[in-house]
Design a protein around this motif. Sequence first.
Motif, short mmCIF file in Angstrom:
data_model
loop_
_atom_site.label_atom_id
_atom_site.label_comp_id
_atom_site.label_asym_id
_atom_site.label_seq_id
_atom_site.Cartn_x
_atom_site.Cartn_y
_atom_site.Cartn_z
N ALA A 56 45.73 66.36 59.57
CA ALA A 56 44.40 66.85 59.92
C ALA A 56 43.30 66.07 59.20
CB ALA A 56 44.28 68.34 59.61
N LEU A 57 43.52 65.75 57.94
CA LEU A 57 42.51 64.98 57.21
C LEU A 57 42.36 63.57 57.77
CD1 LEU A 57 42.96 65.84 53.42
CD2 LEU A 57 41.32 66.76 55.06
N ALA A 58 43.46 62.99 58.22
CA ALA A 58 43.45 61.62 58.72
C ALA A 58 42.86 61.52 60.13
CB ALA A 58 44.86 61.05 58.71
N ASP A 59 42.80 62.64 60.85
CA ASP A 59 42.37 62.61 62.25
C ASP A 59 41.19 63.56 62.45
OD1 ASP A 59 42.05 62.68 64.98
OD2 ASP A 59 44.06 63.49 65.40
N PRO A 60 39.97 63.04 62.53
CA PRO A 60 38.79 63.90 62.71
C PRO A 60 38.82 64.73 64.00
CG PRO A 60 38.13 61.67 62.08
CD PRO A 60 39.61 61.64 62.35
N THR A 61 39.69 64.37 64.96
CA THR A 61 39.77 65.15 66.20
C THR A 61 40.83 66.25 66.11
OG1 THR A 61 41.38 63.64 67.22
CG2 THR A 61 39.03 63.13 67.54
N HIS A 62 41.58 66.30 65.02
CA HIS A 62 42.61 67.34 64.83
C HIS A 62 41.93 68.70 64.87
CE1 HIS A 62 45.68 69.80 62.82
NE2 HIS A 62 46.55 68.81 63.06
N GLN A 63 42.56 69.68 65.52
CA GLN A 63 41.94 71.00 65.69
C GLN A 63 41.63 71.70 64.37
OE1 GLN A 63 44.67 73.20 68.12
NE2 GLN A 63 46.04 73.69 66.43
#
Length: 185
Positions: A135-142
């Motif tokens: 989640a931290l690595a992907d700003p689009t993660h929910q």
Amino acid sequence: MTLDQVDPTVMRRIVVPFRIKLNRLHDVLQAAMGWTNSHHYEFRIRDIGFGIPDQEWGDGPLDARKTSLLAAIEDTGAKSFKYLYDFSDGWTHSIKIERSFPMMGAVDPMLLEATGRCPPEDIGGPWGYQEFRAALADPTHQRHDELFERWGGKDYDPHQANFTQLNKAVDDLAAKLARKSRRKI
């Protein structure tokens, strides 16, 4: 002594006296990992558990406050063992005794090496930590915003241990343990 956990990028090397009680070893491990000592723990040495017994549960671990590392190792012959922390999150750490030295006076606990940053407390164990990192690595993660805000994501680098801060925590604990030991004399 080395300590690693489910994430192989997180490792700690510490020095402790063999005569340290297991409950104090737990305190040193908490300081070295940067955790808050807010959960139950147990050392599993061979098939023997050492922790803080709970009178309500009856059969439980042997009392870590009454057993030294030396006694536990001599009794079992183990050169490595498990350290379980936060039973609901399910952290299982492997501890390996790298070498022992003849006793040459009092040895204070020391942090020799720290690689990788310890997962945040109450992250949900190894599975929650994997989701946290994704989640931290992907700003689009929910869950990116939620996890970023809750654990200060911009400051969290899983590859970077703050050795200076961890070393100070271990040194402070060593000084506290030394003061307690002098009062007992």
